[in-house]
Design a protein around this motif. Structure first.
Motif, PDB file in Angstrom:
ATOM      1  N   MET A 126       4.084  -1.249   8.429  1.00  0.00           N
ATOM      2  CA  MET A 126       3.791  -0.002   7.725  1.00  0.00           C
ATOM      3  C   MET A 126       2.302   0.044   7.359  1.00  0.00           C
ATOM      4  O   MET A 126       1.721  -0.964   6.981  1.00  0.00           O
ATOM      5  CB  MET A 126       4.646   0.090   6.466  1.00  0.00           C
ATOM      6  N   ASP A 127       1.726   1.226   7.484  1.00  0.00           N
ATOM      7  CA  ASP A 127       0.325   1.420   7.099  1.00  0.00           C
ATOM      8  C   ASP A 127       0.198   1.403   5.576  1.00  0.00           C
ATOM      9  O   ASP A 127       1.120   1.780   4.858  1.00  0.00           O
ATOM     10  CB  ASP A 127      -0.191   2.788   7.586  1.00  0.00           C
ATOM     11  N   VAL A 128      -0.970   0.984   5.126  1.00  0.00           N
ATOM     12  CA  VAL A 128      -1.300   1.061   3.704  1.00  0.00           C
ATOM     13  C   VAL A 128      -2.669   1.718   3.604  1.00  0.00           C
ATOM     14  O   VAL A 128      -3.515   1.542   4.484  1.00  0.00           O
ATOM     15  CB  VAL A 128      -1.327  -0.353   3.063  1.00  0.00           C
ATOM     16  N   ILE A 150      -2.354  11.347   2.935  1.00  0.00           N
ATOM     17  CA  ILE A 150      -0.937  11.100   2.683  1.00  0.00           C
ATOM     18  C   ILE A 150      -0.301  10.295   3.818  1.00  0.00           C
ATOM     19  O   ILE A 150      -0.537  10.563   4.994  1.00  0.00           O
ATOM     20  CB  ILE A 150      -0.223  12.460   2.501  1.00  0.00           C
ATOM     21  N   ASN A 151       0.483   9.296   3.451  1.00  0.00           N
ATOM     22  CA  ASN A 151       1.215   8.499   4.430  1.00  0.00           C
ATOM     23  C   ASN A 151       2.689   8.596   4.052  1.00  0.00           C
ATOM     24  O   ASN A 151       3.314   7.633   3.625  1.00  0.00           O
ATOM     25  CB  ASN A 151       0.729   7.032   4.369  1.00  0.00           C
ATOM     26  N   SER A 152       3.214   9.807   4.166  1.00  0.00           N
ATOM     27  CA  SER A 152       4.572  10.073   3.687  1.00  0.00           C
ATOM     28  C   SER A 152       5.017  11.403   4.271  1.00  0.00           C
ATOM     29  O   SER A 152       4.186  12.197   4.712  1.00  0.00           O
ATOM     30  CB  SER A 152       4.542  10.160   2.164  1.00  0.00           C
ATOM     31  N   VAL A 192       5.047  13.008  11.415  1.00  0.00           N
ATOM     32  CA  VAL A 192       4.477  11.990  10.535  1.00  0.00           C
ATOM     33  C   VAL A 192       4.984  10.606  10.934  1.00  0.00           C
ATOM     34  O   VAL A 192       6.184  10.378  11.012  1.00  0.00           O
ATOM     35  CB  VAL A 192       4.867  12.277   9.060  1.00  0.00           C
ATOM     36  N   LYS A 193       4.051   9.702  11.205  1.00  0.00           N
ATOM     37  CA  LYS A 193       4.425   8.309  11.492  1.00  0.00           C
ATOM     38  C   LYS A 193       3.792   7.427  10.428  1.00  0.00           C
ATOM     39  O   LYS A 193       2.626   7.611  10.084  1.00  0.00           O
ATOM     40  CB  LYS A 193       3.895   7.890  12.870  1.00  0.00           C
ATOM     41  N   LEU A 194       4.564   6.480   9.920  1.00  0.00           N
ATOM     42  CA  LEU A 194       4.053   5.633   8.848  1.00  0.00           C
ATOM     43  C   LEU A 194       3.352   4.384   9.366  1.00  0.00           C
ATOM     44  O   LEU A 194       2.889   3.554   8.593  1.00  0.00           O
ATOM     45  CB  LEU A 194       5.188   5.224   7.903  1.00  0.00           C
ATOM     46  N   ASP A 195       3.266   4.260  10.705  1.00  0.00           N
ATOM     47  CA  ASP A 195       2.634   3.054  11.253  1.00  0.00           C
ATOM     48  C   ASP A 195       1.648   3.392  12.376  1.00  0.00           C
ATOM     49  O   ASP A 195       1.405   2.596  13.267  1.00  0.00           O
ATOM     50  CB  ASP A 195       3.704   2.082  11.767  1.00  0.00           C
ATOM     51  N   ASP A 196       1.089   4.615  12.330  1.00  0.00           N
ATOM     52  CA  ASP A 196       0.170   5.018  13.412  1.00  0.00           C
ATOM     53  C   ASP A 196      -1.302   4.893  13.015  1.00  0.00           C
ATOM     54  O   ASP A 196      -2.196   5.281  13.764  1.00  0.00           O
ATOM     55  CB  ASP A 196       0.476   6.452  13.879  1.00  0.00           C
ATOM     56  N   GLY A 197      -1.553   4.381  11.826  1.00  0.00           N
ATOM     57  CA  GLY A 197      -2.945   4.217  11.396  1.00  0.00           C
ATOM     58  C   GLY A 197      -3.605   5.524  10.980  1.00  0.00           C
ATOM     59  O   GLY A 197      -4.810   5.566  10.776  1.00  0.00           O
ATOM     60  N   LEU A 198      -2.811   6.574  10.867  1.00  0.00           N
ATOM     61  CA  LEU A 198      -3.380   7.886  10.529  1.00  0.00           C
ATOM     62  C   LEU A 198      -2.741   8.467   9.270  1.00  0.00           C
ATOM     63  O   LEU A 198      -1.530   8.375   9.073  1.00  0.00           O
ATOM     64  CB  LEU A 198      -3.141   8.878  11.681  1.00  0.00           C
ATOM     65  N   PHE A 199      -3.576   9.071   8.460  1.00  0.00           N
ATOM     66  CA  PHE A 199      -3.084   9.836   7.307  1.00  0.00           C
ATOM     67  C   PHE A 199      -2.866  11.285   7.713  1.00  0.00           C
ATOM     68  O   PHE A 199      -3.510  11.785   8.640  1.00  0.00           O
ATOM     69  CB  PHE A 199      -4.138   9.882   6.197  1.00  0.00           C
ATOM     70  N   GLU A 200      -2.014  11.953   6.973  1.00  0.00           N
ATOM     71  CA  GLU A 200      -1.970  13.424   7.021  1.00  0.00           C
ATOM     72  C   GLU A 200      -2.957  13.869   5.950  1.00  0.00           C
ATOM     73  O   GLU A 200      -2.845  13.468   4.786  1.00  0.00           O
ATOM     74  CB  GLU A 200      -0.576  13.959   6.658  1.00  0.00           C
ATOM     75  N   ILE A 201      -3.937  14.656   6.346  1.00  0.00           N
ATOM     76  CA  ILE A 201      -4.922  15.142   5.377  1.00  0.00           C
ATOM     77  C   ILE A 201      -4.567  16.580   5.020  1.00  0.00           C
ATOM     78  O   ILE A 201      -4.314  17.405   5.906  1.00  0.00           O
ATOM     79  CB  ILE A 201      -6.348  15.122   5.979  1.00  0.00           C
TER      80      ILE A 201
HETATM   81 MG   LIG Z   1       0.573   8.083   9.595  1.00  0.00          MG
END
Ligand SMILES: [Mg+2]
Length: 302
Positions: free
Chosen positions: A130-132, A204-206, A220-229
């Protein structure tokens, strides 16, 4: 005693926030520890004593354990993850038994809301990356925001949060619509610069935020290294603002009210100090915030 009991058992640190939610965990502790034992985990229990305690304990002792399981709300999870990421070398896996009043992120993770079911999930689940997020050196699991909608969670007292649950968020948000403050900011991502006067901004990572809005989970993926802005521009038209909540769901979108995009890194520069909210708690006041997505930084058992 079951057959697995003994030396072959996996060491687990159970970090319990006794004040979380309606304090229901007090009724379930024996059952949770016993259940985890049936799955081959030998639990060491730590009852937290106040803010920051979970981070300190996990940071100091976490590497001795195969897994650190937090029993509490999203705030407790945030503390445990800050502890885990401060460990150099052997980082334990993380488990989450949601028992707080705002288990917003637990919903995104599709974790059971029942404490016992969630404990079973830890026993049966597998670690998944999971991304942090990191904001000026502090870690967050699912959301970093400034502006409207964000003060609510840390302004609402624990008592109010316990009674009202996620409505505490919503009520506070509606209240703050009356005196919408805006912030002149420049936002630089890895591929664009956005400048303007915003009343809300978030990385956002959610798939959702405080019951206020939901993204399309497909995007939305929680492990793609990308936030939703998400950025909401200054606007005094209430109807446009209400529509903005719908527009935020679109993955790449720009209107006169909302900008959405994906980014792994962003730098937000403001003319004045801005309060940042990380995972629903006050996370620092900065003129310049550097936020980055730490791709697959933890292993979450689910
Ligand atoms: Mg993501």
């Amino acid at each position: 005693m079951n057959e697995q009991w003994g030396e072959s058992m996996k060491r687990l640190l159970l970090v319990v926030n006794p004040c979380a939610g309606k304090q229901l965990i007090r009724n379930y502790m024996v059952e949770v520890v016993s259940l985890l034992g049936q799955y081959g985990y030998s639990s060491t229990v730590h009852i937290t004593t106040g803010r920051g305690d979970a981070t300190e304990v996990v940071s100091k002792w976490g590497s001795n354990f195969e897994a650190v399981v937090v029993v509490g709300g999203d705030g407790s999870l945030n503390e445990v993850i800050n502890g885990v990421l401060s460990i150099r070398g052997n980082q334990p896996k993380v488990g989450y038994i949601p028992a707080g009043s705002t288990n917003d992120f637990a919903k995104t993770l599709s974790l059971p809301t029942n404490i016992i079911d969630a404990a079973h999930r830890i026993g049966q689940g597998k670690p998944r990356p999971m991304d942090v997020g990191e904001c000026n050196g502090r870690y967050f699991t699912y959301i970093a925001t400034f502006g409207a909608f964000t003060e609510s969670s840390y302004n609402a007292s624990q008592k109010v949060k316990n009674v009202l649950g996620h409505f505490a968020y919503v009520l506070e948000s509606v209240k703050s619509l009356k005196n919408l403050r805006t912030y002149k900011t420049r936002i630089e991502t890895e591929d664009k610069v956005i400048e303007g006067e915003f009343l809300f901004g978030g990385a956002i990572n959610s798939t959702s935020m405080g019951g206020l809005f939901k993204f399309d989970p497909e995007n939305v993926k929680l492990d793609d290294g990308l936030f939703e802005i998400v950025l909401v521009k200054k606007n005094n038209n209430l109807f446009k603002l209400l529509k903005a909540v719908t527009d935020m769901k679109k993955p790449e979108y720009e209107s006169d009210v909302v900008v959405t995009c994906k980014a792994s890194k962003l730098k937000i520069t403001a003319e004045e100090n801005i309060d940042w909210c990380l995972d629903g708690e006050l996370g620092g006041t900065y003129k310049e915030a550097e936020i980055q997505n730490l791709k697959r930084a933890i292993q979450l058992i689910k």
